[in-house]
Design an enzyme around this catalytic site. Structure first.
Site, PDB file in Angstrom:
ATOM      1  N   PHE A 155      -3.988 -12.112  -8.340  1.00  0.00           N
ATOM      2  CA  PHE A 155      -2.634 -12.617  -8.059  1.00  0.00           C
ATOM      3  C   PHE A 155      -2.375 -13.993  -8.666  1.00  0.00           C
ATOM      4  O   PHE A 155      -1.219 -14.379  -8.814  1.00  0.00           O
ATOM      5  CB  PHE A 155      -2.401 -12.694  -6.534  1.00  0.00           C
ATOM      6  CG  PHE A 155      -3.012 -13.918  -5.885  1.00  0.00           C
ATOM      7  CD1 PHE A 155      -2.341 -15.136  -5.903  1.00  0.00           C
ATOM      8  CD2 PHE A 155      -4.268 -13.867  -5.299  1.00  0.00           C
ATOM      9  CE1 PHE A 155      -2.905 -16.278  -5.335  1.00  0.00           C
ATOM     10  CE2 PHE A 155      -4.829 -14.997  -4.728  1.00  0.00           C
ATOM     11  CZ  PHE A 155      -4.156 -16.198  -4.744  1.00  0.00           C
ATOM     12  N   LYS A 179      -3.411  -2.460 -14.116  1.00  0.00           N
ATOM     13  CA  LYS A 179      -3.192  -2.424 -12.662  1.00  0.00           C
ATOM     14  C   LYS A 179      -3.058  -3.875 -12.214  1.00  0.00           C
ATOM     15  O   LYS A 179      -4.040  -4.553 -11.975  1.00  0.00           O
ATOM     16  CB  LYS A 179      -4.388  -1.756 -11.977  1.00  0.00           C
ATOM     17  CG  LYS A 179      -4.097  -1.100 -10.646  1.00  0.00           C
ATOM     18  CD  LYS A 179      -3.569  -2.053  -9.573  1.00  0.00           C
ATOM     19  CE  LYS A 179      -4.652  -2.929  -8.979  1.00  0.00           C
ATOM     20  NZ  LYS A 179      -4.110  -3.924  -8.023  1.00  0.00           N
ATOM     21  N   SER A 232     -11.939 -11.591  -7.438  1.00  0.00           N
ATOM     22  CA  SER A 232     -12.995 -12.181  -6.606  1.00  0.00           C
ATOM     23  C   SER A 232     -14.370 -11.592  -6.939  1.00  0.00           C
ATOM     24  O   SER A 232     -14.474 -10.493  -7.488  1.00  0.00           O
ATOM     25  CB  SER A 232     -12.672 -11.921  -5.135  1.00  0.00           C
ATOM     26  OG  SER A 232     -12.698 -10.529  -4.886  1.00  0.00           O
ATOM     27  N   CYS A 287      -8.877 -20.247 -10.644  1.00  0.00           N
ATOM     28  CA  CYS A 287     -10.324 -19.977 -10.695  1.00  0.00           C
ATOM     29  C   CYS A 287     -11.052 -21.153 -11.316  1.00  0.00           C
ATOM     30  O   CYS A 287     -12.263 -21.269 -11.195  1.00  0.00           O
ATOM     31  CB  CYS A 287     -10.610 -18.712 -11.482  1.00  0.00           C
ATOM     32  SG  CYS A 287     -10.314 -18.897 -13.236  1.00  0.00           S
TER      33      CYS A 287
HETATM   34  P1  NAD Z   1      -9.118  -9.861  -5.549  1.00  0.00           P
HETATM   35  O1  NAD Z   1     -10.519  -9.600  -5.953  1.00  0.00           O
HETATM   36  O2  NAD Z   1      -8.750  -9.758  -4.114  1.00  0.00           O
HETATM   37  O3  NAD Z   1      -8.130  -8.842  -6.320  1.00  0.00           O
HETATM   38  C1  NAD Z   1      -8.289  -8.603  -7.702  1.00  0.00           C
HETATM   39  C2  NAD Z   1      -7.834  -7.175  -7.986  1.00  0.00           C
HETATM   40  O4  NAD Z   1      -8.680  -6.267  -7.290  1.00  0.00           O
HETATM   41  C3  NAD Z   1      -6.409  -6.896  -7.552  1.00  0.00           C
HETATM   42  O5  NAD Z   1      -5.757  -6.151  -8.552  1.00  0.00           O
HETATM   43  C4  NAD Z   1      -6.584  -6.097  -6.264  1.00  0.00           C
HETATM   44  O6  NAD Z   1      -5.584  -5.140  -6.083  1.00  0.00           O
HETATM   45  C5  NAD Z   1      -7.915  -5.402  -6.450  1.00  0.00           C
HETATM   46  N1  NAD Z   1      -8.637  -5.212  -5.183  1.00  0.00           N
HETATM   47  C6  NAD Z   1      -8.541  -5.987  -4.059  1.00  0.00           C
HETATM   48  N2  NAD Z   1      -9.371  -5.517  -3.103  1.00  0.00           N
HETATM   49  C7  NAD Z   1     -10.006  -4.455  -3.624  1.00  0.00           C
HETATM   50  C8  NAD Z   1     -10.999  -3.563  -3.123  1.00  0.00           C
HETATM   51  N3  NAD Z   1     -11.493  -3.675  -1.902  1.00  0.00           N
HETATM   52  N4  NAD Z   1     -11.444  -2.585  -3.937  1.00  0.00           N
HETATM   53  C9  NAD Z   1     -10.968  -2.452  -5.182  1.00  0.00           C
HETATM   54  N5  NAD Z   1     -10.015  -3.275  -5.699  1.00  0.00           N
HETATM   55  C10 NAD Z   1      -9.542  -4.254  -4.943  1.00  0.00           C
HETATM   56  O7  NAD Z   1      -8.730 -11.290  -6.157  1.00  0.00           O
HETATM   57  P2  NAD Z   1      -7.402 -12.125  -5.908  1.00  0.00           P
HETATM   58  O8  NAD Z   1      -7.411 -12.667  -4.525  1.00  0.00           O
HETATM   59  O9  NAD Z   1      -6.221 -11.399  -6.399  1.00  0.00           O
HETATM   60  O10 NAD Z   1      -7.635 -13.342  -6.945  1.00  0.00           O
HETATM   61  C11 NAD Z   1      -8.345 -14.500  -6.645  1.00  0.00           C
HETATM   62  C12 NAD Z   1      -9.779 -14.408  -7.117  1.00  0.00           C
HETATM   63  O11 NAD Z   1      -9.819 -14.186  -8.522  1.00  0.00           O
HETATM   64  C13 NAD Z   1     -10.558 -15.706  -6.892  1.00  0.00           C
HETATM   65  O12 NAD Z   1     -11.855 -15.379  -6.470  1.00  0.00           O
HETATM   66  C14 NAD Z   1     -10.590 -16.339  -8.271  1.00  0.00           C
HETATM   67  O13 NAD Z   1     -11.662 -17.231  -8.498  1.00  0.00           O
HETATM   68  C15 NAD Z   1     -10.708 -15.120  -9.131  1.00  0.00           C
HETATM   69  N6  NAD Z   1     -10.305 -15.394 -10.493  1.00  0.00           N
HETATM   70  C16 NAD Z   1     -11.274 -15.488 -11.444  1.00  0.00           C
HETATM   71  C17 NAD Z   1     -10.933 -15.790 -12.745  1.00  0.00           C
HETATM   72  C18 NAD Z   1     -11.995 -15.890 -13.815  1.00  0.00           C
HETATM   73  O14 NAD Z   1     -11.641 -15.876 -14.978  1.00  0.00           O
HETATM   74  N7  NAD Z   1     -13.266 -16.001 -13.465  1.00  0.00           N
HETATM   75  C19 NAD Z   1      -9.590 -15.995 -13.079  1.00  0.00           C
HETATM   76  C20 NAD Z   1      -8.617 -15.879 -12.071  1.00  0.00           C
HETATM   77  C21 NAD Z   1      -8.984 -15.579 -10.782  1.00  0.00           C
END
Ligand code: NAD
Length: 502
Positions: A155, A179, A232, A287
């Site tokens: 997000f 997605k 995450s 991030c």
């Molecule tokens: P998230 O992991 O909750 O969601 C990421 C994606 O996974 C979304 O599209 C979501 O729909 C999907 N998802 C969520 N729960 C799931 C599940 N149980 N099973 C399968 N898919 C699922 O992450 P978020 O809260 O949207 O984003 C924040 C996180 O992203 C933070 O940890 C941040 O550090 C990380 N991030 C990392 C980078 C990088 O380049 N390393 C960049 C941006 C964000």
């Protein structure tokens, strides 16, 4: 406020058509500053998912053979359309994500740079040739697209991160299923529409929506060859395991706990301004946010000045002028940040600035948390061990640079880090010894431009190759190595050769 019937549905993009999902499961897309419901987003059904894969698979047959120049020109047009629509895209992004308009433009701009890079794909995708590896024999490589690839995005950068993925994959000749985050899919959808307008053919880019089920369907689908994930560590690890078990390539860029080290010889004004921006900007939901600062020696005396800067930041809705810090994404996210702050106090860290429950006139229902600072933070405390993803800064102390490096290398995450110093020798020691992907030297958020690739160490990344830049060309292509000899009819045939040689 819009009534329920006026709230639009977020569409699916399948085979070039924007369609209404037949799903019975939907969720609200909510403005985090006001709680206004902006749209309803569907949880894509299995049939719709299959239709997206079928469309991508069919489109691949012709797209993979489309001329390099034709593919590249679409991205030249696309970058122009993004620029022309920047203000509208930023307003949409701010409405659903909460960040300030300036930050929203930055989010789009960093993605736009990848689109520009995708327009240069001809140079990047070239193979290699070795002439005369044996007499009259040449060996050369073709870097060919894989087929249907997929991207799952978080997000916090709903423009930049989708743009890290599909332009490069498509420019290489793949077709794509995206997605987006179900929390803020609207700006991503608008970017997909602009891609179609730029000339991406039907089926080459498809967008599906949802959460866990659709992500698992992407990981399992036998016709999807590669998965790019950003999000995450918990979800990314699951995606990596599930997708690779199904025989796919996977690259997962994941969570972070980014430390800055401040040496006493650093430029004080620049350093404190950079720290405040990198810790609290975008409400700490980057991030690459600097969420831990290790002050070395005399730099520990700078805490009051850092607090002054934190207090000077203006908390307001992202759409309002002069806002420094907008809301966090959801009520749940706000409660989680507040509970981690409470836990930090309970575990003995000193709360020197409490940002809970700030007054934001006109936006009383927004998910606001103001800048929050702890001193005396130690490994083992939850505020240190967990990625808070809110405007909370943990301050630690160390006696030497070596001690500070040891703290960072003992943390499981290795996404980003920064050193503030005027000493070249200290900077060189830091870059040599630190085990972190993105390293800033007097640069607080060192996200690489697309000439390079984003990377990450340890728990922050799974998979060898990073998004965008040179590495992603390898990720999105399969190398074929051809060894060829052409017989000259004018030369008489030799005898049969049964040895293993050219
Ligand atoms: P998230 O992991 O909750 O969601 C990421 C994606 O996974 C979304 O599209 C979501 O729909 C999907 N998802 C969520 N729960 C799931 C599940 N149980 N099973 C399968 N898919 C699922 O992450 P978020 O809260 O949207 O984003 C924040 C996180 O992203 C933070 O940890 C941040 O550090 C990380 N991030 C990392 C980078 C990088 O380049 N390393 C960049 C941006 C964000």
């Amino acid at each position: 406020m819009a009534t329920l019937t006026q709230v639009p549905n977020v569409k699916l993009l399948i085979n070039g058509e924007l369609i209404d999902s037949k799903s019975t499961q939907w969720r609200n897309v909510i403005n985090p500053a006001t709680q206004q419901v902006l749209a309803h987003v569907p949880f894509t059904t299995p049939d719709e998912m299959q239709a997206a894969v079928d469309a991508a698979k069919a489109a691949f047959k012709t797209w993979r053979k489309t001329a390099i120049g034709t593919r590249a020109r679409i991205f030249l047009k696309y970058q122009q359309l993004i620029r022309e629509n920047m203000a509208e895209l930023a307003a949409l992004l701010t409405a659903e994500q909460g960040k300030t308009l300036a930050d929203a433009e930055g989010d789009i701009f960093r993605g736009l740079e990848v689109v520009e890079h995708a327009a240069n794909i001809g140079n990047l995708q070239m193979g290699e040739i070795a002439n005369n590896v044996a007499s009259g024999v040449d060996t050369y490589t073709l870097n060919q697209p894989l087929g249907v690839c997929a991207g799952i995005t978080p997000f916090n950068f709903p423009a930049m991160i989708p743009l890290w993925m599909f332009p490069m994959a498509i420019a290489c000749g793949n077709t794509f299923i995206l997605k987006p985050s179900e929390q803020d899919p609207m700006v991503t959808m608008r970017l997909a529409e602009l891609a179609m307008q730029a000339g991406v053919p039907p089926g080459v880019l498809n967008v599906v929506h949802g959460g866990e089920d659709i992500v698992n369907a992407i990981c399992d689908h036998p016709d999807i060859k590669a998965v790019s994930f950003v999000g995450s560590t918990r979800v990314g690890t699951h995606v990596y395991n599930r997708a690779t078990l199904a025989g796919k390539r996977a690259q997962c860029m994941m969570g972070a706990k980014n430390h800055a080290i401040v040496l006493p010889d650093a430029n004080k004004e620049q350093t404190l301004n950079n720290l405040a921006g990198a810790a609290f900007g975008a409400a700490g939901q980057r991030c690459m946010a600097l969420s831990v600062v290790i002050l070395v020696g005399e730099a520990n005396q700078w805490v009051p000045d850092l607090l002054d800067r934190a207090r000077s930041l203006k908390i307001n809705a992202g759409a309002e002028a002069n806002t420094d810090i907008g809301p966090v994404i959801s009520c749940t996210a706000k409660e989680r940040v507040e509970s981690l702050i409470a836990q930090g106090i309970a575990e003995g860290a000193t709360l020197v600035l409490d940002g809970r429950a700030p007054q934001v006139p006109g936006y009383e229902h927004g998910n606001f948390v103001g800048p929050t600072v702890f001193t005396g933070v130690k490994p083992g405390m939850r505020v240190y061990e967990e990625e808070i993803f809110g405007p909370v800064l943990c301050i630690m102390r160390a006696d030497t640079l070596a001690d500070a490096i040891a703290i960072i290398n003992a943390n499981p995450n290795g996404n980003g880090t920064a050193l503030f110093t005027q000493s070249g020798a200290a900077a060189r020691t830091f870059e040599e010894d630190i085990d972190v992907g993105q390293i800033g030297i007097n640069v607080p958020i060192p996200v690489p431009v697309p000439l390079f690739s984003f990377t990450g160490s340890r728990a922050s990344k799974l998979g060898d190759l990073g998004p965008y830049g040179k590495q992603v060309i390898q990720f999105y292509t399969q190398t074929k190595t051809i060894t060829a000899r052409w017989f000259d009819d004018s030369v008489s045939a030799g005898k049969v050769n049964t040895t293993i040689s050219l």
